[in-house]
Design a protein around this motif. Structure first.
Motif, PDB file in Angstrom:
ATOM      1  N   GLY A   1     -31.375  -7.548 -20.195  1.00  0.00           N
ATOM      2  CA  GLY A   1     -31.804  -6.216 -19.759  1.00  0.00           C
ATOM      3  C   GLY A   1     -31.619  -5.135 -20.809  1.00  0.00           C
ATOM      4  O   GLY A   1     -31.492  -3.958 -20.493  1.00  0.00           O
ATOM      5  N   ILE A   2     -31.577  -5.548 -22.073  1.00  0.00           N
ATOM      6  CA  ILE A   2     -31.483  -4.579 -23.166  1.00  0.00           C
ATOM      7  C   ILE A   2     -32.790  -4.660 -23.941  1.00  0.00           C
ATOM      8  O   ILE A   2     -33.135  -5.715 -24.457  1.00  0.00           O
ATOM      9  N   GLY A   3     -33.513  -3.535 -24.002  1.00  0.00           N
ATOM     10  CA  GLY A   3     -34.805  -3.574 -24.683  1.00  0.00           C
ATOM     11  C   GLY A   3     -34.696  -3.157 -26.135  1.00  0.00           C
ATOM     12  O   GLY A   3     -33.973  -2.221 -26.477  1.00  0.00           O
TER      13      GLY A   3
ATOM     14  N   THR B   1     -23.591   1.632 -24.440  1.00  0.00           N
ATOM     15  CA  THR B   1     -22.702   1.203 -23.362  1.00  0.00           C
ATOM     16  C   THR B   1     -23.223  -0.089 -22.721  1.00  0.00           C
ATOM     17  O   THR B   1     -22.454  -1.011 -22.438  1.00  0.00           O
ATOM     18  N   LEU B   2     -24.531  -0.117 -22.541  1.00  0.00           N
ATOM     19  CA  LEU B   2     -25.179  -1.296 -21.976  1.00  0.00           C
ATOM     20  C   LEU B   2     -24.857  -2.524 -22.833  1.00  0.00           C
ATOM     21  O   LEU B   2     -24.472  -3.581 -22.326  1.00  0.00           O
TER      22      LEU B   2
ATOM     23  N   GLY C   1     -33.814   4.982 -24.565  1.00  0.00           N
ATOM     24  CA  GLY C   1     -33.862   4.087 -23.402  1.00  0.00           C
ATOM     25  C   GLY C   1     -33.531   4.829 -22.125  1.00  0.00           C
ATOM     26  O   GLY C   1     -34.164   4.631 -21.085  1.00  0.00           O
TER      27      GLY C   1
ATOM     28  N   HIS D   1     -37.349  -1.706 -16.917  1.00  0.00           N
ATOM     29  CA  HIS D   1     -37.102  -0.746 -15.838  1.00  0.00           C
ATOM     30  C   HIS D   1     -38.195  -0.720 -14.766  1.00  0.00           C
ATOM     31  O   HIS D   1     -38.033  -0.066 -13.736  1.00  0.00           O
TER      32      HIS D   1
ATOM     33  N   THR E   1     -29.154   5.309 -26.045  1.00  0.00           N
ATOM     34  CA  THR E   1     -29.921   4.235 -26.675  1.00  0.00           C
ATOM     35  C   THR E   1     -29.444   2.843 -26.258  1.00  0.00           C
ATOM     36  O   THR E   1     -29.973   1.845 -26.734  1.00  0.00           O
TER      37      THR E   1
ATOM     38  N   PRO F   1     -27.632   9.487 -28.433  1.00  0.00           N
ATOM     39  CA  PRO F   1     -27.260   9.235 -27.053  1.00  0.00           C
ATOM     40  C   PRO F   1     -28.335   8.463 -26.293  1.00  0.00           C
ATOM     41  O   PRO F   1     -29.515   8.573 -26.611  1.00  0.00           O
TER      42      PRO F   1
HETATM   43  P1  ATP Z   1     -24.281   7.710 -24.804  1.00  0.00           P
HETATM   44  O1  ATP Z   1     -24.165   7.844 -26.286  1.00  0.00           O
HETATM   45  O2  ATP Z   1     -24.868   8.925 -24.139  1.00  0.00           O
HETATM   46  O3  ATP Z   1     -23.035   7.199 -24.116  1.00  0.00           O
HETATM   47  P2  ATP Z   1     -25.457   5.093 -24.685  1.00  0.00           P
HETATM   48  O4  ATP Z   1     -26.118   4.746 -25.979  1.00  0.00           O
HETATM   49  O5  ATP Z   1     -24.159   4.493 -24.374  1.00  0.00           O
HETATM   50  O6  ATP Z   1     -25.438   6.656 -24.547  1.00  0.00           O
HETATM   51  P3  ATP Z   1     -26.326   3.886 -22.256  1.00  0.00           P
HETATM   52  O7  ATP Z   1     -25.288   4.535 -21.391  1.00  0.00           O
HETATM   53  O8  ATP Z   1     -26.135   2.477 -22.587  1.00  0.00           O
HETATM   54  O9  ATP Z   1     -26.513   4.741 -23.557  1.00  0.00           O
HETATM   55  O10 ATP Z   1     -27.764   4.084 -21.610  1.00  0.00           O
HETATM   56  C1  ATP Z   1     -27.957   4.783 -20.403  1.00  0.00           C
HETATM   57  C2  ATP Z   1     -28.972   4.057 -19.542  1.00  0.00           C
HETATM   58  O11 ATP Z   1     -30.258   4.106 -20.178  1.00  0.00           O
HETATM   59  C3  ATP Z   1     -28.688   2.590 -19.379  1.00  0.00           C
HETATM   60  O12 ATP Z   1     -27.860   2.335 -18.291  1.00  0.00           O
HETATM   61  C4  ATP Z   1     -30.086   2.009 -19.191  1.00  0.00           C
HETATM   62  O13 ATP Z   1     -30.506   2.169 -17.866  1.00  0.00           O
HETATM   63  C5  ATP Z   1     -30.938   2.880 -20.067  1.00  0.00           C
HETATM   64  N1  ATP Z   1     -31.101   2.307 -21.415  1.00  0.00           N
HETATM   65  C6  ATP Z   1     -30.687   2.858 -22.578  1.00  0.00           C
HETATM   66  N2  ATP Z   1     -31.011   2.088 -23.618  1.00  0.00           N
HETATM   67  C7  ATP Z   1     -31.620   1.007 -23.114  1.00  0.00           C
HETATM   68  C8  ATP Z   1     -32.181  -0.173 -23.699  1.00  0.00           C
HETATM   69  N3  ATP Z   1     -32.159  -0.373 -25.018  1.00  0.00           N
HETATM   70  N4  ATP Z   1     -32.733  -1.087 -22.874  1.00  0.00           N
HETATM   71  C9  ATP Z   1     -32.755  -0.880 -21.544  1.00  0.00           C
HETATM   72  N5  ATP Z   1     -32.251   0.200 -20.932  1.00  0.00           N
HETATM   73  C10 ATP Z   1     -31.695   1.147 -21.704  1.00  0.00           C
END
Ligand code: ATP
Length: 285
Positions: free
Chosen positions: A20-22, A68-69, A239, A211, A65, A63
């Protein structure tokens, strides 16, 4: 190192798409080779190679991207305990006066378990979001409370202690690589660095696919929605923003079935609701 336990997602049929990571397959592959391969190889082989596990990685980039995922999925792959997630500002603000104590506590469970079980211990993942926040004040001459300094020092001392433990993986995350104290990035600390940047068009298509997977498989997305077109129209979207776009489109579709003049009344044909191209275009706007 242990073999991946039975409930790790890393089975022989493992496919990156299923995570589920694109758009981040290259990055994921590189982190896997550089940081985790040793944790899933047979222990005997790791011993023969005489290598040490990587204890910390840093994911950096804009942010939303997927940092965390990615960190969470890494945890599932390695069959780690549910990760502990902390963020820099929280460590600094919420717990003023006991920030160092909080850092100590973060590592305590893993340390205890390692004492009891050694290499049989589960893997503990600590995700440190907004790591830059604790670095800001270090060495700053004006206005700093000095809290950041001692927190970074505490973190450094904990990370060096991790040397003796095989059951901890620290994943630091930041939007500001330039703010991260260099001392944190040295070998043995957060030694693998990976940029997670905004998705390109192909990546955006993958994220749109992820999504909308549910609505497509349940037949509630109209055939006129062209994800390839949307991928082209969402240049510079993260993302998280693409996820927001899909949610927005769904709201527009709902809207067509809300009866005017009633409180949260819905129309009788709501069962036939489809999210269509127009909903996506409205959401884009
Ligand atoms: P931050 O720097 O704000 O903490 P982050 O890079 O950790 O941001 P995430 O919390 O992983 O971002 O992303 C937030 C949501 O956006 C995810 O839960 C997912 O639903 C969606 N998302 C972000 N990037 C992707 C991706 N590469 N593939 C699929 N979904 C994504």
């Amino acid at each position: 190192a242990k073999k991946p336990p039975p409930n790790s997602i890393l089975t022989p049929n493992f496919k990156f798409e299923d995570m589920g990571i694109g758009g981040l397959d290259q990055e994921f592959g590189a982190i896997f080779r550089r940081a985790f391969a040793s944790r899933v190889f047979p222990p005997g082989l790791v011993e023969k190679l005489g290598i040490q596990h990587v204890k910390g990685i840093l994911l950096y980039g804009p942010p939303g991207t997927g940092k965390t995922l990615m960190a969470r999925q890494i945890g599932k792959m390695l069959n780690a305990r549910e990760p502990k997630i902390v963020n820099g500002p929280e460590i600094l603000n919420k717990f003023v006066g006991q920030s160092e104590e909080n850092i100590r506590k973060l590592f305590a469970d893993a340390e205890k378990e390692y004492k009891e079980k050694g290499d049989e211990s589960d893997l503990h993942i600590i995700i440190f979001d907004e790591l830059d926040a604790i670095c800001k004040q270090r060495g700053s001459t004006q206005g700093g409370t000095g809290v950041g300094d001692s927190v970074v020092n505490q973190l450094l001392s904990k990370m060096d202690g991790v040397d003796q433990l095989n059951n901890i993986l620290l994943i630091g995350m930041t939007n500001r690589l330039d703010m991260i104290d260099e001392a944190l990035l040295r070998p043995g600390r957060l030694e693998v660095h990976m940029e997670i940047s905004l998705p390109d068009e192909k990546g955006r298509l993958q994220i749109l696919n992820i999504h909308t997977a549910k609505m497509r498989s349940n037949g509630v997305m109209d055939d006129d929605v062209d994800l390839v077109e949307l991928a082209a129209l969402t240049k510079n979207f993260s993302g998280a923003e693409i996820n927001g776009l899909v949610k927005g489109a769904t709201s527009f579709a709902f809207n067509r079935h809300v009866k005017v003049g009633t409180m949260a009344g819905i129309s009788d044909d709501v069962e036939n609701m489809r999210v269509n191209r127009n909903d996506f275009m409205n959401a884009l706007e």
